[in-house]
Design an enzyme around this catalytic site. Sequence first.
Site, short mmCIF file in Angstrom:
data_model
loop_
_atom_site.label_atom_id
_atom_site.label_comp_id
_atom_site.label_asym_id
_atom_site.label_seq_id
_atom_site.Cartn_x
_atom_site.Cartn_y
_atom_site.Cartn_z
N ARG A 46 17.09 -3.86 -13.48
CA ARG A 46 16.19 -4.98 -13.18
C ARG A 46 16.88 -5.99 -12.26
NH1 ARG A 46 16.21 -9.06 -16.55
NH2 ARG A 46 16.17 -7.79 -18.43
N TYR A 98 -4.96 -16.24 0.87
CA TYR A 98 -5.35 -15.04 0.12
C TYR A 98 -5.91 -15.43 -1.26
CZ TYR A 98 -4.88 -10.52 -2.16
OH TYR A 98 -5.13 -9.36 -2.84
N ASP A 170 3.07 -16.94 4.25
CA ASP A 170 2.67 -15.56 3.95
C ASP A 170 2.49 -14.85 5.29
OD1 ASP A 170 1.24 -13.23 3.39
OD2 ASP A 170 0.24 -14.10 1.65
N LYS A 195 0.55 -3.78 2.60
CA LYS A 195 -0.28 -3.69 3.79
C LYS A 195 0.48 -3.00 4.93
CE LYS A 195 -2.87 -5.92 0.94
NZ LYS A 195 -2.98 -7.36 0.84
C1 LIG Z 1 -2.82 -8.34 -0.24
C2 LIG Z 1 -2.30 -9.67 0.04
C3 LIG Z 1 -1.54 -10.39 -0.89
C4 LIG Z 1 -1.28 -9.85 -2.29
O1 LIG Z 1 -0.47 -8.73 -2.25
P1 LIG Z 1 -0.52 -7.55 -3.36
O2 LIG Z 1 0.50 -6.60 -2.83
O3 LIG Z 1 -1.91 -7.03 -3.38
O4 LIG Z 1 -0.13 -8.17 -4.65
C5 LIG Z 1 -1.03 -11.61 -0.53
N1 LIG Z 1 -1.26 -12.14 0.69
C6 LIG Z 1 -2.00 -11.49 1.62
C7 LIG Z 1 -2.22 -12.12 2.94
C8 LIG Z 1 -2.55 -10.24 1.33
O5 LIG Z 1 -3.29 -9.62 2.25
#
Ligand SMILES: *Cc1c(COP(=O)(O)O)cnc(C)c1O
Length: 378
Positions: A46, A98, A170, A195
């Site tokens: 971990r 998000y 982000d 993504k």
């Molecule tokens: C999908 C997404 C998240 C969350 O990520 P997960 O991997 O689904 O937990 C956060 N910010 C953006 C811009 C996203 O597209």
Amino acid sequence: MKFETKAIHGLKDTEKGNCEWNNTINMASAYKTKSFGEPQDFEYGRVSNPTRSELEKLMAILENGKHGYAFSSGMAAITSVFTRFKAGDHIILGTDIYGGTYRITTDIFGKFNLKYTFVDATNLDEIKNAVRPETVAIFIETPSNPLLDITDIRGVVKIAKEHGLLTIADNTFLTPYLQRPLELGIDIVVHSATKFLSGHHDIIAGIVVVNDDKLAEDVWFAQKAIGAILPPFDSWLLMRSLKTLKIRVDTAQNNTLKLLEFFRNHPAVKKVYSPIEDDNKGKEIHKTQASGIGAVFSFILKDEKKVKTFFENIKIATLAPSLGGPETLVTHPSTVTHAEMPEEEKNARGITNSMVRIAVGLENIDDLIEDFKNALEK
Ligand SMILES: *Cc1c(COP(=O)(O)O)cnc(C)c1O
């Protein structure tokens, strides 16, 4: 080295697995203590794992930061960063962030008495005016989703510096290939690596990258204390995917540019949203802070009653949330990604029932245009 070379060779100077271009997957959950009482790199899975640690180094290299951390999801990464705040602290966030980030702020950290204000982050004055004595951080996402609004990263950093605030960006939508917020002065970059970074619609993962050593220690502490870590196999898969990040983003972006042209000129389409539309007021700022537009855009259908028909008639593109993979995905923001946003808020921002978001993939552009042409004609 340039970006794509770093993605492929960047780890060469760090310790490697048993093969020059293919790191080992180290699945151990615990490691033998070599010398009693002496700290060692790997003790318990971990806290640290050799495979995860390679990925973390690579992500730091790609974001041009010093320290990277890999989490079990984008939300795990963001949540772990948020745990540095304490009751009474106030955070400023963009309205267009998000949905999951909105949810943890309001429904989870709100319960722990974290205070927050959502502002139109395209307007620096709104951010400035939201600063209070107890404000500790600004959280941004640019381009935003699904409106592709642009936040002036340098402007946000300037406000934060003036008030001694932490900045978090982000960077999921553009990846470090197209935008590197740390270079513009942002303190913490977060990613949903689910993504574009992983790029194949097959893993859920999150990344945090920082420059500051003290900040790094805090993120690492949260990572090991909370334990929402990325498993070894997924870490390996993500490293494998990063080697092709540039060519994937290039192809998806080229497809996007051609699709934008097609949608802008189609009689069934009322309006298109992308970072390069003439009516996007952040268009010029975007060019100064990013080297591309990525592969997500939205459009408004003229006839709201035909949204269902459109979705029912796409054949190559798939109706599904998410973005950044080989398959082109189409989604309905007002009932899916922004389902929890109050109706008036959605309407005020233009996230109406006739809005469709397209996350462009790697299919041949002629096939995609043909597919959308057919659905729009229907
Ligand atoms: C999908 C997404 C998240 C969350 O990520 P997960 O991997 O689904 O937990 C956060 N910010 C953006 C811009 C996203 O597209």
